[in-house]
Design a protein around this motif. Structure first.
Motif, mmCIF file in Angstrom:
data_model
loop_
_atom_site.group_PDB
_atom_site.id
_atom_site.type_symbol
_atom_site.label_atom_id
_atom_site.label_comp_id
_atom_site.label_asym_id
_atom_site.label_seq_id
_atom_site.Cartn_x
_atom_site.Cartn_y
_atom_site.Cartn_z
ATOM 1 N N LEU A 25 83.090 49.334 12.234
ATOM 2 C CA LEU A 25 83.463 47.924 12.290
ATOM 3 C C LEU A 25 84.971 47.707 12.289
ATOM 4 O O LEU A 25 85.459 46.707 12.817
ATOM 5 C CB LEU A 25 82.860 47.177 11.097
ATOM 6 C CG LEU A 25 81.340 47.238 10.921
ATOM 7 C CD1 LEU A 25 80.936 46.444 9.683
ATOM 8 C CD2 LEU A 25 80.619 46.712 12.150
ATOM 9 N N SER A 26 85.696 48.619 11.648
ATOM 10 C CA SER A 26 87.145 48.479 11.496
ATOM 11 C C SER A 26 87.724 49.858 11.214
ATOM 12 O O SER A 26 87.009 50.866 11.286
ATOM 13 C CB SER A 26 87.462 47.496 10.358
ATOM 14 O OG SER A 26 86.883 47.944 9.140
ATOM 15 N N ALA A 27 88.987 49.917 10.864
ATOM 16 C CA ALA A 27 89.663 51.209 10.721
ATOM 17 C C ALA A 27 88.961 52.143 9.739
ATOM 18 O O ALA A 27 88.855 53.350 9.983
ATOM 19 C CB ALA A 27 91.110 50.977 10.279
ATOM 20 N N HIS A 28 88.483 51.600 8.624
ATOM 21 C CA HIS A 28 87.868 52.428 7.591
ATOM 22 C C HIS A 28 86.379 52.156 7.386
ATOM 23 O O HIS A 28 85.713 52.928 6.690
ATOM 24 C CB HIS A 28 88.563 52.192 6.237
ATOM 25 C CG HIS A 28 90.034 52.475 6.240
ATOM 26 N ND1 HIS A 28 90.970 51.521 6.564
ATOM 27 C CD2 HIS A 28 90.720 53.613 5.957
ATOM 28 C CE1 HIS A 28 92.183 52.054 6.469
ATOM 29 N NE2 HIS A 28 92.064 53.324 6.113
ATOM 30 N N THR A 29 85.858 51.096 7.952
ATOM 31 C CA THR A 29 84.547 50.581 7.555
ATOM 32 C C THR A 29 83.487 50.781 8.629
ATOM 33 O O THR A 29 83.714 50.501 9.806
ATOM 34 C CB THR A 29 84.646 49.086 7.193
ATOM 35 O OG1 THR A 29 85.718 48.900 6.247
ATOM 36 C CG2 THR A 29 83.351 48.597 6.597
ATOM 37 N N TRP A 30 82.306 51.203 8.178
ATOM 38 C CA TRP A 30 81.149 51.444 9.036
ATOM 39 C C TRP A 30 79.952 50.708 8.471
ATOM 40 O O TRP A 30 79.900 50.383 7.282
ATOM 41 C CB TRP A 30 80.836 52.942 9.090
ATOM 42 C CG TRP A 30 81.930 53.806 9.642
ATOM 43 C CD1 TRP A 30 83.142 54.075 9.059
ATOM 44 C CD2 TRP A 30 81.910 54.519 10.881
ATOM 45 N NE1 TRP A 30 83.886 54.908 9.860
ATOM 46 C CE2 TRP A 30 83.150 55.210 10.983
ATOM 47 C CE3 TRP A 30 80.972 54.663 11.901
ATOM 48 C CZ2 TRP A 30 83.457 56.015 12.063
ATOM 49 C CZ3 TRP A 30 81.276 55.466 12.979
ATOM 50 C CH2 TRP A 30 82.505 56.132 13.062
ATOM 51 N N MET A 31 78.966 50.454 9.333
ATOM 52 C CA MET A 31 77.757 49.788 8.870
ATOM 53 C C MET A 31 76.513 50.421 9.485
ATOM 54 O O MET A 31 76.474 50.716 10.675
ATOM 55 C CB MET A 31 77.779 48.292 9.220
ATOM 56 C CG MET A 31 76.546 47.531 8.727
ATOM 57 S SD MET A 31 76.699 45.735 8.919
ATOM 58 C CE MET A 31 76.518 45.551 10.698
ATOM 59 N N ILE A 32 75.514 50.615 8.646
ATOM 60 C CA ILE A 32 74.176 51.004 9.095
ATOM 61 C C ILE A 32 73.376 49.711 9.150
ATOM 62 O O ILE A 32 73.047 49.123 8.118
ATOM 63 C CB ILE A 32 73.541 52.019 8.130
ATOM 64 C CG1 ILE A 32 74.420 53.275 8.043
ATOM 65 C CG2 ILE A 32 72.132 52.384 8.578
ATOM 66 C CD1 ILE A 32 74.052 54.198 6.896
ATOM 67 N N PHE A 33 73.110 49.250 10.352
ATOM 68 C CA PHE A 33 72.575 47.902 10.566
ATOM 69 C C PHE A 33 71.055 47.874 10.492
ATOM 70 O O PHE A 33 70.364 48.698 11.102
ATOM 71 C CB PHE A 33 73.030 47.390 11.926
ATOM 72 C CG PHE A 33 72.406 46.081 12.329
ATOM 73 C CD1 PHE A 33 72.718 44.924 11.654
ATOM 74 C CD2 PHE A 33 71.503 46.023 13.385
ATOM 75 C CE1 PHE A 33 72.143 43.708 12.016
ATOM 76 C CE2 PHE A 33 70.929 44.822 13.758
ATOM 77 C CZ PHE A 33 71.252 43.658 13.075
ATOM 78 N N SER A 34 70.541 46.900 9.755
ATOM 79 C CA SER A 34 69.098 46.673 9.706
ATOM 80 C C SER A 34 68.726 45.521 10.625
ATOM 81 O O SER A 34 69.186 44.392 10.409
ATOM 82 C CB SER A 34 68.645 46.343 8.288
ATOM 83 O OG SER A 34 67.283 45.948 8.295
#
Length: 332
Positions: free
Chosen positions: A46-55
């Motif tokens: 999502l951004s430089a450091h951030t990730w998401m496992i999307f439901s």
């Protein structure tokens, strides 16, 4: 023990209830009963450091095995920070697999946004992998809420809603309290805590990832799911939005349910206002709850979302009723 053996195990436990050692046997058997794994969902950056496992789903079912809320993680120079761990041991284990595809750094902290089980029952997987000393942060009110029967209630509910898919999940509570305004530095990333009022619950923690201009908002706003307002407040939600936006400036707002966006608080706030404002006006005009509901269902801010919003048909009546009851208190 896999699910095909659960019936046998249940029969054993049922018979064991007659034995003096029943409790011990039940505990020993439970240790071997574990629901099936959750299918991998690759993380998206999502951004430089951030990730998401999307439901993609907003509610727990046997088919999705409880995968109903997003798991967010932040990769820092010191390790990985997880924001909301999912609804079960199995979901937490899946999240760990996805994290390891992104980085070989260990998980060094977990944040739980509030006390609803889909946001913290996955704690078990991370403690199982990294030990009980792993910091799990939450507001003190969340910790207090879960210390009693609430924690086990959520575990049992998730098992029931998923046809036992989450079996084996243990209640692992947050162990470190945080406060509004607190700043936690982990490696090269700064995390700032936000809590302003009763919104979705009285215990909503939003976690700002300062360097990324991104804030994980938990369930105070949702991408395309109608929010549970049983313990929440409509005016409290609007106050929370205003205070949060004033404190952070422009952000990528990432919810527990749905995709994040920079206008999420605005768009979801408009939907919520489409429920609240007609109810408040109806109370001021001396109209009944049923009349207020008709007003809500004609409001363009509501009708524009009705066909696509998850859970709308089953919940709009209930949450209109809650808005009407709160409006009665607000008006008088």
């Amino acid at each position: 023990m896999k699910r095909r053996h659960l019936l046998t195990a249940s029969a054993v436990l049922g018979g064991a209830a007659l034995w003096p050692e029943a409790r011990l046997l039940a505990q020993q058997t439970q240790d071997f009963i574990e629901g099936p794994p959750v299918a991998d969902i690759p993380a998206k950056q999502l951004s430089a450091h951030t990730w998401m496992i999307f439901s993609p789903d907003g509610f727990p079912t046997a088919e999705n095995r409880g995968m109903m809320s997003n798991v967010i993680f932040v990769v820092t120079s010191a390790g990985v920070v997880v924001i909301d761990s999912g609804a079960s041991l199995q979901i937490g284990q899946m999240a760990l697999r996805m994290i390891r595809k992104v980085t070989d750094k260990p998980v060094v902290a977990v944040f739980n946004s509030h006390y609803h089980g889909d946001h913290w029952l996955g704690n078990h997987a991370f403690v199982k992998a990294y030990g009980k000393q792993l910091p799990i942060y939450a507001l003190q009110s969340t910790i207090d809420k879960l210390k009693g029967a609430e924690g086990n209630l959520w575990r049992s509910l998730m098992e029931r809603w998923t046809n036992q898919s989450t079996l084996g999940t243990e209640v692992v509570l947050p162990n470190t309290a945080v406060k509004h305004g607190q700043v936690i530095q982990i490696g090269d990333v700064t995390f700032r805590m936000h809590h302003y009022s009763n919104a979705h619950t009285p215990s909503d923690l939003c976690v700002e990832v300062v360097q990324d201009k991104l804030t994980a908002v938990g369930d105070i706003a949702m991408g395309n799911r109608i929010a549970n307002m049983d313990e929440g407040s409509y005016p409290g939600t609007f106050k929370y939005y205003q205070a949060l936006m004033a404190a952070t400036g422009e952000q990528l707002w990432v919810p527990g349910h749905g995709q994040g966006s920079k206008d999420l608080l605005k768009t979801y706030g408009e939907f919520m206002a489409g429920i609240w404002e007609p109810c408040l006006q109806a109370v001021k005009d001396g109209k009944s709850e049923s009349e207020a509901r008709n007003m809500v269902l004609k409001d363009g801010r509501v009708t524009s979302r009705a066909k696509t919003m998850q859970g709308f048909e089953g919940n709009i009546g209930k949450y209109t009723s809650l808005a009407y009851l709160e409006a009665e208190k607000e008006a008088f």
